[in-house]
Design a protein around this motif. Structure first.
Motif, PDB file in Angstrom:
ATOM      1  N   ALA A   1       9.981  78.169  71.793  1.00  0.00           N
ATOM      2  CA  ALA A   1      11.004  79.203  71.989  1.00  0.00           C
ATOM      3  C   ALA A   1      12.299  78.596  72.518  1.00  0.00           C
ATOM      4  CB  ALA A   1      10.485  80.281  72.941  1.00  0.00           C
ATOM      5  N   GLU A   2      12.172  77.678  73.449  1.00  0.00           N
ATOM      6  CA  GLU A   2      13.373  77.044  73.996  1.00  0.00           C
ATOM      7  C   GLU A   2      14.084  76.228  72.916  1.00  0.00           C
ATOM      8  OE1 GLU A   2      14.826  74.471  77.859  1.00  0.00           O
ATOM      9  OE2 GLU A   2      12.686  74.585  77.410  1.00  0.00           O
ATOM     10  N   GLN A   3      13.335  75.458  72.162  1.00  0.00           N
ATOM     11  CA  GLN A   3      13.905  74.611  71.112  1.00  0.00           C
ATOM     12  C   GLN A   3      14.540  75.448  70.001  1.00  0.00           C
ATOM     13  OE1 GLN A   3      12.184  74.162  67.818  1.00  0.00           O
ATOM     14  NE2 GLN A   3      13.973  73.024  67.160  1.00  0.00           N
ATOM     15  N   ALA A   4      13.909  76.553  69.649  1.00  0.00           N
ATOM     16  CA  ALA A   4      14.378  77.385  68.543  1.00  0.00           C
ATOM     17  C   ALA A   4      15.344  78.489  68.987  1.00  0.00           C
ATOM     18  CB  ALA A   4      13.176  78.004  67.822  1.00  0.00           C
ATOM     19  N   GLY A   5      15.629  78.562  70.265  1.00  0.00           N
ATOM     20  CA  GLY A   5      16.525  79.605  70.758  1.00  0.00           C
ATOM     21  C   GLY A   5      15.920  80.994  70.675  1.00  0.00           C
TER      22      GLY A   5
ATOM     23  N   TYR B   1       8.063  83.483  89.191  1.00  0.00           N
ATOM     24  CA  TYR B   1       7.480  82.307  88.539  1.00  0.00           C
ATOM     25  C   TYR B   1       7.637  82.408  87.023  1.00  0.00           C
ATOM     26  CZ  TYR B   1       3.748  79.319  86.672  1.00  0.00           C
ATOM     27  OH  TYR B   1       3.044  78.392  85.946  1.00  0.00           O
ATOM     28  N   VAL B   2       7.293  83.554  86.461  1.00  0.00           N
ATOM     29  CA  VAL B   2       7.395  83.755  85.011  1.00  0.00           C
ATOM     30  C   VAL B   2       8.854  83.647  84.563  1.00  0.00           C
ATOM     31  CG1 VAL B   2       7.154  85.478  83.180  1.00  0.00           C
ATOM     32  CG2 VAL B   2       5.295  85.109  84.791  1.00  0.00           C
ATOM     33  N   LEU B   3       9.750  84.283  85.304  1.00  0.00           N
ATOM     34  CA  LEU B   3      11.157  84.313  84.919  1.00  0.00           C
ATOM     35  C   LEU B   3      11.851  82.969  85.093  1.00  0.00           C
ATOM     36  CD1 LEU B   3      12.115  87.787  86.410  1.00  0.00           C
ATOM     37  CD2 LEU B   3      11.673  87.211  84.012  1.00  0.00           C
ATOM     38  N   ARG B   4      11.252  82.074  85.830  1.00  0.00           N
ATOM     39  CA  ARG B   4      11.835  80.743  86.015  1.00  0.00           C
ATOM     40  C   ARG B   4      11.772  79.922  84.733  1.00  0.00           C
ATOM     41  NH1 ARG B   4      10.864  75.564  88.944  1.00  0.00           N
ATOM     42  NH2 ARG B   4      12.639  75.287  90.322  1.00  0.00           N
ATOM     43  N   HIS B   5      10.894  80.284  83.844  1.00  0.00           N
ATOM     44  CA  HIS B   5      10.783  79.578  82.570  1.00  0.00           C
ATOM     45  C   HIS B   5      11.966  79.953  81.679  1.00  0.00           C
ATOM     46  CE1 HIS B   5       6.631  79.528  84.043  1.00  0.00           C
ATOM     47  NE2 HIS B   5       6.533  78.399  83.367  1.00  0.00           N
ATOM     48  N   PRO B   6      12.557  78.964  81.008  1.00  0.00           N
ATOM     49  CA  PRO B   6      13.654  79.288  80.091  1.00  0.00           C
ATOM     50  C   PRO B   6      13.174  80.186  78.951  1.00  0.00           C
ATOM     51  CG  PRO B   6      13.422  76.900  80.383  1.00  0.00           C
ATOM     52  CD  PRO B   6      12.249  77.551  81.047  1.00  0.00           C
TER      53      PRO B   6
END
Length: 150
Positions: A14-18, A86-91
């Motif tokens: 998800a981070e890589q693909a936006g 904790y969950v929201l800290r993930h990009p």
């Protein structure tokens, strides 16, 4: 925090693909709230049908819940708020936690303002990694016993 598989493949993708990931049941139906333990299991049929609430898993989750409580105390927050932070800290991750009252909804929204320190986040990661719940087919016989009241 209780099912960390998405951190291995889905979140990096998800981070890589936006892309954005919506965290499903980020509080594990209240398991991470600290409200339930071996002496105080849930009484509702929905939670009793969830293997996380088996007595064995409630016992296994004690250290994770205690870590959430310790971090919560440092932020004048609840364990649920820390689990959401904790969950929201993930990009690229958003969470839509359930709430049964306006007060819960407001507390859930306030979790977005909590900034976990690196040490706090590391403690939560370690506690989440150490939590090994009994799930899947291995949990089925225990779920049947629990539903039968034995």
């Amino acid at each position: 925090m209780v099912d960390r598989k998405p951190e291995q493949d889905l979140l990096p993708y998800a981070e890589q693909a936006g892309r954005v990931v919506i965290a499903y049941s980020p509080l594990a139906q209240g398991f991470l709230s600290g409200r339930y333990d071996v002496r105080h299991p849930p009484v509702g049929a929905i939670r009793r049908a969830n293997p996380y609430f088996l007595p064995e898993n409630l016992a296994r989750g004690t250290a994770l819940i205690e870590t959430l409580r310790q971090v919560a105390a440092a932020h004048d927050a609840t364990p649920s708020q820390i689990a959401l932070a904790y969950v929201l800290r993930h990009p690229n991750v958003v969470a839509i936690p359930g709430a049964s009252s306006v007060e819960q909804m407001e507390r859930n929204a306030a979790a977005a303002e909590i900034d976990l320190t690196e040490d706090e986040y590391a403690a939560l990661v370690n506690a989440a990694r150490a939590f090994r719940p009994l799930t899947g087919l291995a949990a089925v016989p225990r779920m049947i016993k629990a539903r039968a009241g034995r």
